[in-house]
Enzyme design. Sequence first.
Site, PDB file in Angstrom:
ATOM      1  N   ASN A 226       0.872  -1.175   0.000  1.00  0.00           N
ATOM      2  CA  ASN A 226       0.000   0.000   0.000  1.00  0.00           C
ATOM      3  C   ASN A 226       0.908   1.224   0.000  1.00  0.00           C
ATOM      4  O   ASN A 226       1.456   1.590   1.035  1.00  0.00           O
ATOM      5  CB  ASN A 226      -0.893  -0.047   1.256  1.00  0.00           C
ATOM      6  CG  ASN A 226      -1.713   1.216   1.413  1.00  0.00           C
ATOM      7  OD1 ASN A 226      -1.775   2.054   0.510  1.00  0.00           O
ATOM      8  ND2 ASN A 226      -2.362   1.360   2.563  1.00  0.00           N
ATOM      9  N   TRP A 227       1.061   1.810  -1.177  1.00  0.00           N
ATOM     10  CA  TRP A 227       2.025   2.913  -1.289  1.00  0.00           C
ATOM     11  C   TRP A 227       1.494   4.224  -0.710  1.00  0.00           C
ATOM     12  O   TRP A 227       2.224   5.206  -0.620  1.00  0.00           O
ATOM     13  CB  TRP A 227       2.421   3.121  -2.773  1.00  0.00           C
ATOM     14  CG  TRP A 227       3.230   2.003  -3.353  1.00  0.00           C
ATOM     15  CD1 TRP A 227       3.703   0.897  -2.690  1.00  0.00           C
ATOM     16  CD2 TRP A 227       3.680   1.878  -4.706  1.00  0.00           C
ATOM     17  NE1 TRP A 227       4.416   0.097  -3.560  1.00  0.00           N
ATOM     18  CE2 TRP A 227       4.413   0.670  -4.801  1.00  0.00           C
ATOM     19  CE3 TRP A 227       3.529   2.658  -5.847  1.00  0.00           C
ATOM     20  CZ2 TRP A 227       4.996   0.246  -5.993  1.00  0.00           C
ATOM     21  CZ3 TRP A 227       4.102   2.240  -7.041  1.00  0.00           C
ATOM     22  CH2 TRP A 227       4.835   1.047  -7.105  1.00  0.00           C
ATOM     23  N   LYS A 228       0.228   4.244  -0.352  1.00  0.00           N
ATOM     24  CA  LYS A 228      -0.384   5.454   0.221  1.00  0.00           C
ATOM     25  C   LYS A 228      -0.100   6.650  -0.698  1.00  0.00           C
ATOM     26  O   LYS A 228       0.036   6.475  -1.898  1.00  0.00           O
ATOM     27  CB  LYS A 228       0.080   5.668   1.662  1.00  0.00           C
ATOM     28  CG  LYS A 228      -0.142   4.400   2.495  1.00  0.00           C
ATOM     29  CD  LYS A 228      -0.023   4.621   3.966  1.00  0.00           C
ATOM     30  CE  LYS A 228      -0.273   3.292   4.687  1.00  0.00           C
ATOM     31  NZ  LYS A 228      -0.264   3.421   6.139  1.00  0.00           N
TER      32      LYS A 228
ATOM     33  N   HIS B 204      -9.724   1.347   4.598  1.00  0.00           N
ATOM     34  CA  HIS B 204      -8.465   1.523   5.325  1.00  0.00           C
ATOM     35  C   HIS B 204      -8.691   2.508   6.478  1.00  0.00           C
ATOM     36  O   HIS B 204      -9.466   3.453   6.349  1.00  0.00           O
ATOM     37  CB  HIS B 204      -7.377   2.036   4.370  1.00  0.00           C
ATOM     38  CG  HIS B 204      -6.023   2.018   4.991  1.00  0.00           C
ATOM     39  ND1 HIS B 204      -5.598   2.988   5.871  1.00  0.00           N
ATOM     40  CD2 HIS B 204      -5.010   1.125   4.907  1.00  0.00           C
ATOM     41  CE1 HIS B 204      -4.374   2.695   6.277  1.00  0.00           C
ATOM     42  NE2 HIS B 204      -3.996   1.563   5.706  1.00  0.00           N
TER      43      HIS B 204
ATOM     44  N   GLU C  99      -7.048   4.903   7.515  1.00  0.00           N
ATOM     45  CA  GLU C  99      -6.800   6.312   7.188  1.00  0.00           C
ATOM     46  C   GLU C  99      -7.996   6.916   6.449  1.00  0.00           C
ATOM     47  O   GLU C  99      -8.280   8.103   6.571  1.00  0.00           O
ATOM     48  CB  GLU C  99      -5.499   6.431   6.373  1.00  0.00           C
ATOM     49  CG  GLU C  99      -4.291   6.207   7.292  1.00  0.00           C
ATOM     50  CD  GLU C  99      -3.071   5.620   6.616  1.00  0.00           C
ATOM     51  OE1 GLU C  99      -2.996   5.593   5.374  1.00  0.00           O
ATOM     52  OE2 GLU C  99      -2.162   5.164   7.361  1.00  0.00           O
TER      53      GLU C  99
ATOM     54  N   GLU D 298      -5.728  -4.716  10.440  1.00  0.00           N
ATOM     55  CA  GLU D 298      -4.697  -3.696  10.661  1.00  0.00           C
ATOM     56  C   GLU D 298      -5.020  -2.936  11.944  1.00  0.00           C
ATOM     57  O   GLU D 298      -5.799  -1.977  11.915  1.00  0.00           O
ATOM     58  CB  GLU D 298      -4.675  -2.706   9.489  1.00  0.00           C
ATOM     59  CG  GLU D 298      -4.354  -3.345   8.155  1.00  0.00           C
ATOM     60  CD  GLU D 298      -3.766  -2.329   7.194  1.00  0.00           C
ATOM     61  OE1 GLU D 298      -2.653  -2.576   6.718  1.00  0.00           O
ATOM     62  OE2 GLU D 298      -4.398  -1.287   6.946  1.00  0.00           O
TER      63      GLU D 298
ATOM     64  N   GLY E  50       2.206   2.372  10.775  1.00  0.00           N
ATOM     65  CA  GLY E  50       3.182   3.451  10.622  1.00  0.00           C
ATOM     66  C   GLY E  50       3.846   3.860  11.924  1.00  0.00           C
ATOM     67  O   GLY E  50       4.502   4.892  12.008  1.00  0.00           O
TER      68      GLY E  50
ATOM     69  N   SER F 112       3.053  -2.006  10.350  1.00  0.00           N
ATOM     70  CA  SER F 112       4.505  -2.080  10.583  1.00  0.00           C
ATOM     71  C   SER F 112       5.097  -3.450  10.280  1.00  0.00           C
ATOM     72  O   SER F 112       5.970  -3.941  11.005  1.00  0.00           O
ATOM     73  CB  SER F 112       4.847  -1.641  12.016  1.00  0.00           C
ATOM     74  OG  SER F 112       4.439  -0.300  12.233  1.00  0.00           O
TER      75      SER F 112
ATOM     76  N   GLY G 212       2.709  -1.127   4.320  1.00  0.00           N
ATOM     77  CA  GLY G 212       2.781   0.295   3.994  1.00  0.00           C
ATOM     78  C   GLY G 212       4.215   0.721   3.768  1.00  0.00           C
ATOM     79  O   GLY G 212       4.794   0.508   2.699  1.00  0.00           O
ATOM     80  N   GLY G 213       4.818   1.315   4.792  1.00  0.00           N
ATOM     81  CA  GLY G 213       6.150   1.897   4.671  1.00  0.00           C
ATOM     82  C   GLY G 213       7.186   1.008   3.989  1.00  0.00           C
ATOM     83  O   GLY G 213       7.907   1.456   3.091  1.00  0.00           O
TER      84      GLY G 213
HETATM   85  P1  PGA Z   1       2.610   0.382   7.648  1.00  0.00           P
HETATM   86  O1  PGA Z   1       1.157   0.591   6.956  1.00  0.00           O
HETATM   87  O2  PGA Z   1       3.165  -0.912   7.130  1.00  0.00           O
HETATM   88  O3  PGA Z   1       3.407   1.581   7.236  1.00  0.00           O
HETATM   89  O4  PGA Z   1       2.364   0.324   9.128  1.00  0.00           O
HETATM   90  C1  PGA Z   1       0.289  -0.496   6.758  1.00  0.00           C
HETATM   91  C2  PGA Z   1      -1.003  -0.001   6.152  1.00  0.00           C
HETATM   92  O5  PGA Z   1      -1.497   1.052   6.568  1.00  0.00           O
HETATM   93  O6  PGA Z   1      -1.570  -0.652   5.247  1.00  0.00           O
END
Ligand code: PGA
Length: 248
Positions: free
Chosen positions: A9-11, A94, A96, A164, A170, A209, A230-231
Site C-alpha cells: 500500500n504505497w499510500k 483503510h 486512514e 490492521e 506506521g 509495521s 505500507g512503509g
Molecule cells: P505500515 O502501513 O506498514 O506503514 O504500518 C500499513 C497499512 O497502513 O496498510
Amino acid sequence: MRKPLVMGNWKMHGTRASVHKLLAGLVSEGAPASVDVAVCPVFVHIPLAVSLCEGSALAVGAQDCSHMAEGAYTGEVAAAMLVDSGCHWVILGHSERRQYHGESDDMVAAKLAAALAAGIAPVVCVGETRDEREAGEAEYTVARQLQGALRGQASLHSLVIAYEPVWAIGTGLTATPEQAQAMHAFIRGQLEALPGLDAAAVRVVYGGSVKPDNAAELFAQDDIDGALVGGASLDAQDFQAIVAAAQG
Ligand code: PGA
C-alpha cells in the site's frame, strides 16, 4: 491451502520517476509462484504501474474506490474504471480513510458492493484503535466493522480481509504474532457465521509495521495469510524480503 497475498500500500507517495525505479526492482526480481503479489499506487500512477507490471507476476491495485458506479461525483473513481485501467485489487475501508475521510461501516459496505459488482477483488480493512484495545473492545470493534461491511452482500467472491490494528500502522509497533493470530482466528470465526461464504478459503492478511525482520514470524501463524505493507513496500529490497518470507 490459502495462497499468501503480499500487497504494497504505497499510500500518497511517489512520482512517475520513483514508480519506475521501484517497479524496475520488483519486476526484475519477479514474484514466486506460491505468493500473490500486488502494489497499490495512487490513482494517477495506476496506468504507469499497470504498463510496467505487464507480463510480470505483479498485480496492481487501488487504495479506494467510489461507492457509486458512475455519475456526478466529483473527484471519485468508480470500481469499473479501475478494472478498465488494469487493476485487479482495491483496498477498502483503510483506517486512514475511516479517520481522515469519515468513512463509516455503511460507506465501506457500499464501496464493497460497488467493487464486487465491477468484478474487482476487494481487500476490506478492519482494526481497532489503541483506546479500543485498552478498553477490551478490540474484538467488538472488528466484529462491528466486519458485520457492517459484509452483511447482506450478494456475493463475496474473491474477498480478502486485512486486519490492521490502528495503533500498529506506521508506528513501528507491531501486534505480536500471538495477538495477531488471535484476532485473525476471531475474524475467521466471524466469517464462518456469514451464509454462503467458505470462511476457511478467505485470506486474512495482517497489516501494521510489517518489516523484513518480523514478517516470517507473523506468516508462521495459522490464520495469517500474508500482509498489507505500507512503509516497507516503498523499498524494493524490503518488500522483496517480505514476499520471500511469505513463501514459507
Ligand atoms: P505500515 O502501513 O506498514 O506503514 O504500518 C500499513 C497499512 O497502513 O496498510
